[in-house]
Design an enzyme around this catalytic site. Structure first.
Site, short mmCIF file in Angstrom:
data_model
loop_
_atom_site.label_atom_id
_atom_site.label_comp_id
_atom_site.label_asym_id
_atom_site.label_seq_id
_atom_site.Cartn_x
_atom_site.Cartn_y
_atom_site.Cartn_z
N LYS A 81 0.38 -1.07 0.15
CA LYS A 81 -0.01 -0.20 -0.03
C LYS A 81 0.75 1.67 0.10
O LYS A 81 1.53 1.75 1.22
CB LYS A 81 -1.14 0.13 1.29
N GLU A 99 10.04 1.15 10.21
CA GLU A 99 11.01 1.77 10.17
C GLU A 99 9.98 3.43 10.41
O GLU A 99 9.29 3.93 9.52
CB GLU A 99 11.81 1.76 8.59
N CYS A 146 13.43 11.11 7.40
CA CYS A 146 13.32 10.58 9.14
C CYS A 146 15.06 9.98 9.21
O CYS A 146 14.38 10.84 10.40
CB CYS A 146 12.91 8.64 8.47
N GLU A 191 9.77 15.23 15.79
CA GLU A 191 10.18 15.57 14.40
C GLU A 191 8.95 16.60 13.62
O GLU A 191 7.44 16.37 13.73
CB GLU A 191 9.59 13.99 13.94
P1 NDP Z 1 1.54 8.13 8.18
O1 NDP Z 1 2.56 7.79 9.47
O2 NDP Z 1 0.18 8.07 8.66
O3 NDP Z 1 1.86 7.22 6.71
C1 NDP Z 1 3.21 5.77 6.61
C2 NDP Z 1 1.34 5.72 5.69
O4 NDP Z 1 1.05 4.10 6.39
C3 NDP Z 1 0.88 5.87 4.63
O5 NDP Z 1 0.88 5.04 3.51
C4 NDP Z 1 -0.56 5.52 5.14
O6 NDP Z 1 -1.24 6.00 4.57
C5 NDP Z 1 -0.75 4.43 6.51
N1 NDP Z 1 -1.05 4.98 7.24
C6 NDP Z 1 -1.38 5.92 8.25
N2 NDP Z 1 -2.70 4.96 9.09
C7 NDP Z 1 -2.45 4.06 9.09
C8 NDP Z 1 -3.29 3.23 9.96
N3 NDP Z 1 -4.71 3.34 10.62
N4 NDP Z 1 -2.86 1.79 9.58
C9 NDP Z 1 -2.12 1.37 8.42
N5 NDP Z 1 -2.50 2.04 7.86
C10 NDP Z 1 -2.07 3.15 7.63
O7 NDP Z 1 2.59 9.37 8.16
P2 NDP Z 1 1.65 10.47 7.37
O8 NDP Z 1 2.58 10.66 6.38
O9 NDP Z 1 0.66 10.76 8.00
O10 NDP Z 1 3.00 11.96 8.19
C11 NDP Z 1 3.13 12.12 9.58
C12 NDP Z 1 4.57 11.90 10.03
O11 NDP Z 1 5.44 10.99 10.02
C13 NDP Z 1 5.21 12.82 9.28
O12 NDP Z 1 5.00 14.39 9.27
C14 NDP Z 1 6.85 12.34 9.32
O13 NDP Z 1 7.12 12.43 10.96
C15 NDP Z 1 6.61 11.20 9.98
N6 NDP Z 1 6.78 10.03 9.00
C16 NDP Z 1 8.00 9.35 8.69
C17 NDP Z 1 8.25 8.42 7.24
C18 NDP Z 1 10.08 7.82 8.14
O14 NDP Z 1 10.07 7.39 6.98
N7 NDP Z 1 9.96 7.28 8.56
C19 NDP Z 1 7.48 8.33 6.31
C20 NDP Z 1 7.08 9.72 6.31
C21 NDP Z 1 6.01 10.39 7.23
P3 NDP Z 1 -1.81 7.66 4.31
O15 NDP Z 1 -1.17 7.74 3.02
O16 NDP Z 1 -3.43 7.09 3.38
O17 NDP Z 1 -2.01 8.47 5.35
#
Ligand code: NDP
Length: 502
Positions: A199, A274, A308, A405
């Site tokens: 996904k 991660e 990240c 973050e």
């Molecule tokens: P999320 O953790 O929400 O998104 C990452 C993935 O998880 C997306 O595919 C998202 O779907 C999915 N997701 C969200 N909620 C659920 C759930 N309940 N069950 C299963 N999958 C889910 O990150 P955000 O995009 O909301 O970003 C928020 C913050 O996360 C950023 O500001 C940053 O701090 C951190 N982040 C960290 C990353 C890293 O590389 N470690 C990468 C991106 C963000 P959907 O796209 O629909 O939300």
């Protein structure tokens, strides 16, 4: 926005791709969401809709997991010879390189990153990952063991271990490096012989869909890779909780990582994570500042701070504090912001309105809590999700901008007196432990500090160096398990011990 914006024209293949319906990939067939719904995907530089994508929900997830289950339990992938699997993985890497320009344009258009970065980093690194993993397909090995069982004296055994694919894997990825994150996940899971439901993030599904087609073109059998596009709650959550999924691999926020663990705990699925970071980047007084200043700028401003592992807490030894603060601030001022598709752009927009509001919210909270904005601190331009590269001075350890973050181009700069235990304590003083940087000419001291940092990666006199062979992942709340290197294969393999009396 810079006055002279000169956006490259999208190639006919990219135009044709974004213009077509974007469906889910289930059992080797592209299909609309079961309820026929779609959602919009945006260009973050202009806020315009560029594509509509299948809005998959539980019904689609059920079909995708069933296809992956069938392909695992009875299909050709886990039983294919490792050499054949390796050849398909290698071919995927080749096809990524053959389509480099198309993928780079797609990534820049959808994510907002500079086209030059997508061409030089995202796409070649994604190809490298598949090429690297292709070599491992034939090198997944168990061991033979000599037993000394005390209660069967004189008996002989032939005992050995086998590494076997873990089964059906749900992979949920974010938007900051959409193609590369898909590659980091798909390369090892396919090498291990698992089948997958991927996904992508709702903001950036396009390059993963294109990659999935390249995987089919490379000869991946139907059902081995399934892609469901949709939202976290309605698509990601049912996938993470699905009873026929054996393992969940997730990259994203620590907050959602915890939800994934809860969802997977019902039937004790394996989980690898991660997650976020708030990485310390330490400049010692003997550092070569001609390297350390641009290095510290790159550590935070690369990919607009949406990394990240971003070096978001910069610690500088007192003697060099003013010079480094000024140097990083000057570098921030000079960064050219614009649409990713303008080849002159050095920093594009943040990925979405939500992230734009989140990052500007942090900037406001920093001001309110008393941090001094040396440079930046605001939105850039009137449209698109651009935020100025920002340098904050005078932060304290209890401020949100220092602890949380931000995931934007915002760095806190803090002085320290001595490279002693207190510096290590401060560097380690967050819930995260993903990465760290050290800048010094004293290698003995650099290695001693590196040993004490609670972080999965420590860069010395460099930052943001990634390679398919280097394991990447976090201590503490930055995650479980490692991406890349051969270590990542452990995420997708079970060990079976076989013991025969002979
Ligand atoms: P999320 O953790 O929400 O998104 C990452 C993935 O998880 C997306 O595919 C998202 O779907 C999915 N997701 C969200 N909620 C659920 C759930 N309940 N069950 C299963 N999958 C889910 O990150 P955000 O995009 O909301 O970003 C928020 C913050 O996360 C950023 O500001 C940053 O701090 C951190 N982040 C960290 C990353 C890293 O590389 N470690 C990468 C991106 C963000 P959907 O796209 O629909 O939300």
């Amino acid at each position: 926005m810079n006055a002279a914006v000169d956006i490259i024209s999208l190639s006919p293949r990219v135009r044709s791709f974004i213009g077509q319906p974007h469906q889910a990939l289930i059992d080797g067939r592209w299909q609309a969401a079961a309820d026929g719904k779609t959602f919009d995907v945006f260009n973050p530089a202009t806020e315009e809709v560029i594509a509509r994508v299948a809005d998959c929900k539980k019904a689609d997830v059920d079909l995708a997991v069933a296809a992956a289950r069938k392909a695992f339990d009875g299909g050709p992938w886990p039983s294919m010879s490792p050499s054949q699997r390796g050849k398909i993985l290698w071919k995927i890497g080749d096809l990524i390189l053959e389509n480099l320009e198309e993928l780079a344009q797609l990534e820049s258009l959808n994510n907002g990153k500079p086209i030059g970065v997508a061409r030089a980093a995202d796409v070649p690194l994604a190809a490298d990952l598949f090429h690297y993993m292709a070599g491992w397909a034939t090198k997944i090995e168990g061991t033979t063991l000599s037993l000394s069982v005390p209660y069967t004296p004189g008996a002989e055994y032939h005992a050995y271990t086998r590494r076997e694919p873990i089964g059906v894997v749900a992979q949920i990825i974010p938007w900051n490096f959409p193609l590369l994150m898909a590659a980091w996940k798909l390369g090892p899971v396919l090498t291990a012989g698992c089948t997958v439901v991927l996904k992508p993030a709702e903001e950036t599904p396009l390059s993963a869909l294109r990659l999935a087609q390249l995987c089919l073109d490379a000869g991946l059998p139907p059902g081995v890779l399934n892609v469901v596009t949709g939202f976290g709650e309605s698509c990601g959550a049912p996938l993470a909780a699905h009873p026929h999924v054996d393992k969940v691999a997730f990259t994203g926020s620590t907050e959602v990582g915890k939800l994934i663990v809860k969802a997977a705990s019902n039937d004790l699925k394996k989980v690898s994570l991660e997650l976020g970071g708030k990485s310390p980047n330490i400049v010692l007084e003997d550092a070569d500042l001609d390297l350390a200043i641009p290095g510290a700028s790159n550590a935070i401003f690369f990919n607009h701070g949406q990394c990240c592992c971003a070096g978001s807490r910069l610690f500088v030894q007192e003697k060099r504090y003013e010079r480094v603060l000024e140097g990083v601030s000057d570098a921030a001022k000079k960064i050219r912001l614009g649409p990713g598709l303008d080849p002159a752009t050095q920093m594009g927009p943040l990925v979405s309105k939500v992230q734009f509001e989140r990052v500007t919210g942090f900037l406001k909270s920093g001001r309110e809590e008393g941090a001094r904005t040396v440079v930046g601190g605001n939105r850039y331009g009137n449209s698109g999700y651009f935020v100025q590269p920002t340098v904050l001075d005078g932060t304290r350890e209890n401020m949100r901008v220092y602890q949380e973050e931000i995931f934007g181009p915002v760095v806190t700069v803090t002085p320290f007196k001595d490279a002693d235990a207190d510096l290590i304590r401060r560097a380690n003083d967050t819930v995260y432990g993903l990465a760290a940087g050290i800048w010094t000419n004293d290698m003995r001291r650099a290695h001693r500090i590196a040993n004490k940092l609670r972080a999965g990666t420590v860069w010395i006199n460099c930052y943001n160096i990634f390679d398919a062979s280097l394991p990447f992942g976090g201590y503490k709340q930055s995650g479980w398990g490692r991406e890349m290197g051969h270590e990542v294969l452990n995420n997708y393999l079970e060990t079976k011990a076989i013991c025969a009396a002979i």
